[in-house]
Motif scaffolding. Structure first.
Motif, PDB file in Angstrom:
ATOM      1  N   LYS A 128      -4.610 -30.505   8.416  1.00 16.99           N
ATOM      2  CA  LYS A 128      -4.043 -29.209   8.758  1.00 16.99           C
ATOM      3  C   LYS A 128      -4.695 -28.133   7.883  1.00 16.99           C
ATOM      4  N   ILE A 129      -4.876 -26.940   8.459  1.00 19.60           N
ATOM      5  CA  ILE A 129      -5.560 -25.848   7.773  1.00 19.60           C
ATOM      6  C   ILE A 129      -4.591 -24.687   7.589  1.00 19.60           C
ATOM      7  N   ILE A 130      -4.521 -24.167   6.373  1.00 20.75           N
ATOM      8  CA  ILE A 130      -3.770 -22.935   6.100  1.00 20.75           C
ATOM      9  C   ILE A 130      -4.761 -21.940   5.516  1.00 20.75           C
ATOM     10  N   ASP A 131      -5.024 -20.878   6.267  1.00 20.80           N
ATOM     11  CA  ASP A 131      -6.025 -19.885   5.881  1.00 20.80           C
ATOM     12  C   ASP A 131      -5.324 -18.652   5.327  1.00 20.80           C
ATOM     13  N   GLU A 138      -4.520 -14.908  15.877  1.00 19.66           N
ATOM     14  CA  GLU A 138      -4.207 -16.195  16.514  1.00 19.66           C
ATOM     15  C   GLU A 138      -5.363 -16.713  17.379  1.00 19.66           C
ATOM     16  N   SER A 139      -6.585 -16.364  17.012  1.00 19.76           N
ATOM     17  CA  SER A 139      -7.771 -16.913  17.671  1.00 19.76           C
ATOM     18  C   SER A 139      -8.071 -18.306  17.127  1.00 19.76           C
ATOM     19  N   ASN A 140      -8.929 -19.030  17.804  1.00  8.05           N
ATOM     20  CA  ASN A 140      -9.397 -20.355  17.374  1.00  8.05           C
ATOM     21  C   ASN A 140      -8.262 -21.356  17.150  1.00  8.05           C
ATOM     22  N   GLY A 141      -7.169 -21.190  17.880  1.00 10.21           N
ATOM     23  CA  GLY A 141      -6.074 -22.146  17.788  1.00 10.21           C
ATOM     24  C   GLY A 141      -5.146 -21.956  16.602  1.00 10.21           C
ATOM     25  N   PHE A 142      -5.301 -20.857  15.849  1.00  7.70           N
ATOM     26  CA  PHE A 142      -4.427 -20.599  14.706  1.00  7.70           C
ATOM     27  C   PHE A 142      -3.104 -19.991  15.172  1.00  7.70           C
ATOM     28  N   ILE A 143      -2.042 -20.312  14.450  1.00  4.97           N
ATOM     29  CA  ILE A 143      -0.718 -19.726  14.649  1.00  4.97           C
ATOM     30  C   ILE A 143      -0.436 -18.790  13.473  1.00  4.97           C
ATOM     31  N   THR A 159      -1.256 -26.933  13.878  1.00  4.09           N
ATOM     32  CA  THR A 159      -2.241 -27.642  13.059  1.00  4.09           C
ATOM     33  C   THR A 159      -3.058 -26.665  12.214  1.00  4.09           C
ATOM     34  N   LYS A 160      -3.072 -25.390  12.615  1.00  8.57           N
ATOM     35  CA  LYS A 160      -3.830 -24.380  11.883  1.00  8.57           C
ATOM     36  C   LYS A 160      -2.969 -23.131  11.735  1.00  8.57           C
ATOM     37  N   ILE A 161      -2.805 -22.667  10.495  1.00  8.20           N
ATOM     38  CA  ILE A 161      -1.932 -21.535  10.188  1.00  8.20           C
ATOM     39  C   ILE A 161      -2.759 -20.394   9.606  1.00  8.20           C
ATOM     40  N   ALA A 162      -2.563 -19.202  10.149  1.00  6.91           N
ATOM     41  CA  ALA A 162      -3.130 -17.983   9.571  1.00  6.91           C
ATOM     42  C   ALA A 162      -2.039 -17.324   8.740  1.00  6.91           C
ATOM     43  N   VAL A 166       2.589 -22.156   0.892  1.00  8.05           N
ATOM     44  CA  VAL A 166       3.309 -23.396   0.599  1.00  8.05           C
ATOM     45  C   VAL A 166       4.549 -23.506   1.476  1.00  8.05           C
ATOM     46  N   GLN A 167       5.215 -22.406   1.727  1.00  9.19           N
ATOM     47  CA  GLN A 167       6.347 -22.399   2.657  1.00  9.19           C
ATOM     48  C   GLN A 167       5.907 -22.911   4.021  1.00  9.19           C
ATOM     49  N   ASN A 168       4.740 -22.479   4.468  1.00  6.52           N
ATOM     50  CA  ASN A 168       4.209 -22.957   5.744  1.00  6.52           C
ATOM     51  C   ASN A 168       3.857 -24.440   5.686  1.00  6.52           C
TER      52      ASN A 168
END
Length: 335
Positions: A107-110, A118-123, A138-141, A313-315
């Motif tokens: 999982k990715i958190i950016d 919310e491009s490229n599958g990020f929420i 799976t991916k968080i902005a 970290v909350q995410n």
């Protein structure tokens, strides 16, 4: 079973890219004491092989971790790596994901601005806006710091379809909001005993603010007039937001308390608030006043915790099914 053994058995293995900067350092301070996180690596291009505490000096005695010099793709391919935090500068996350292959199991958190649209599958990772979507992502902005503070001030109005006029924002941030790289306006001699305006009406966080309001209030089309200030303190944000409101103060307080009842970090105070209440914490505090048909909302956060690494970290907690506040019950300095 001792607590250390229990932590290792239940650990989420994470890596940090860009661990030498302000957000990377703040993230390390939190996750070192998180009961369910194991740090697989902390990567920095500029500090390879050095102990983490030589850069983040307050961590002396807390960790013997060194900044990884291993090739990034090899780090990403480590067995059992479950999540990475991208803490490099804006624009760097796009480059990172173009250059390296992140396995689907990670999982990715950016923490940059790169994917907040919310491009490229990020929420978009503002829990007070879309907690349930975050849980299955799976991916968080991760949201911006000013954006977080301002949205916490406005979301309840948008959810009730009560934004009837333009929104006016005056907000001040500490010097850490500018990042670690030096510039003319970040030097102590310039910033000390000084206040200045920057990016009036054009701040980059306006895009994500308007996107979020549109998610809650159908057809939202009002202006968000934002004047950001550089403050002469280190960390914290105070946003003062006002817009037309036809209800009473009691109605406003009930609206906000109802909206945030299921969110453990955002609280409505019926007495005036100040930045020291939130520094070093993941809290967002709100205070409301009504003046001649205008609702004044004061919103305060720490730009490095709730505005960046704490929210990240909350995410992570939400992504892995942990209680949202795990590892985040942090103490404000008060005095």
């Amino acid at each position: 079973m001792n607590s250390l053994t229990n932590k290792l058995i239940n650990s989420i293995n994470i890596g940090i890219i860009g661990a030498a900067g302000y957000t990377g350092g703040e993230l390390l301070r939190i996750v070192i004491n998180h009961p369910n996180i194991n740090i697989a690596f902390a990567h920095s291009k500029s500090q390879v092989g050095k102990p983490v505490y030589t850069t983040h000096t307050d961590l002396l005695g807390d960790t013997d971790l060194t900044f990884s010099g291993e090739e990034i793709q090899a780090l990403l391919n480590k067995e059992n790596l479950q999540a990475i935090f991208l803490c490099s500068g804006h624009g760097e996350s796009h480059k990172f994901l173009n250059e390296y292959t992140v396995p689907d199991t990670i999982k990715i958190i950016d923490l940059s601005t790169d994917f907040r649209d919310e491009s490229n599958g990020f929420i978009y990772g503002l829990p007070e806006l879309q907690k349930e979507k975050i849980k299955t992502a799976t991916k968080i902005a991760n949201p911006g710091c000013f954006a977080t503070s301002i949205q916490l001030a406005i979301l309840p109005l948008a959810a009730a379809n009560l934004i009837k006029d333009d929104i006016h924002v005056s907000a001040v941030t500490g010097s850490t909001g500018a990042g670690q790289s030096l510039s003319a306006t970040t030097h102590f001699t310039w910033r000390n005993n000084n206040v200045s305006i920057y990016k009036a009406f054009t701040h980059q966080h306006l895009t994500e603010i308007k996107m979020s309001l549109g998610k809650l209030q159908n057809g939202f089309d009002k202006a968000v007039n934002f004047i950001p200030y550089r403050g002469d303190f280190t960390r914290g944000i105070m946003a003062n937001v006002y817009t037309r409101f036809e209800g009473s103060l009691n109605e406003a307080n009930e609206l906000y308390k109802s909206y945030y009842v299921s969110h453990p970090f955002t609280h409505v105070s019926e007495i005036p608030i100040d930045i020291k209440q939130v520094v070093n914490t993941n809290k967002g505090l709100i205070h409301l006043e009504v003046h001649d048909g205008q609702l004044l909302i004061t919103s305060i956060i720490d730009n490095l915790t709730k505005g960046a690494s704490g929210q990240a970290v909350q995410n992570l907690n939400l992504l892995f099914g942990l209680p949202e506040d795990t590892g985040l019950r942090l103490k404000a300095p008060a005095f």
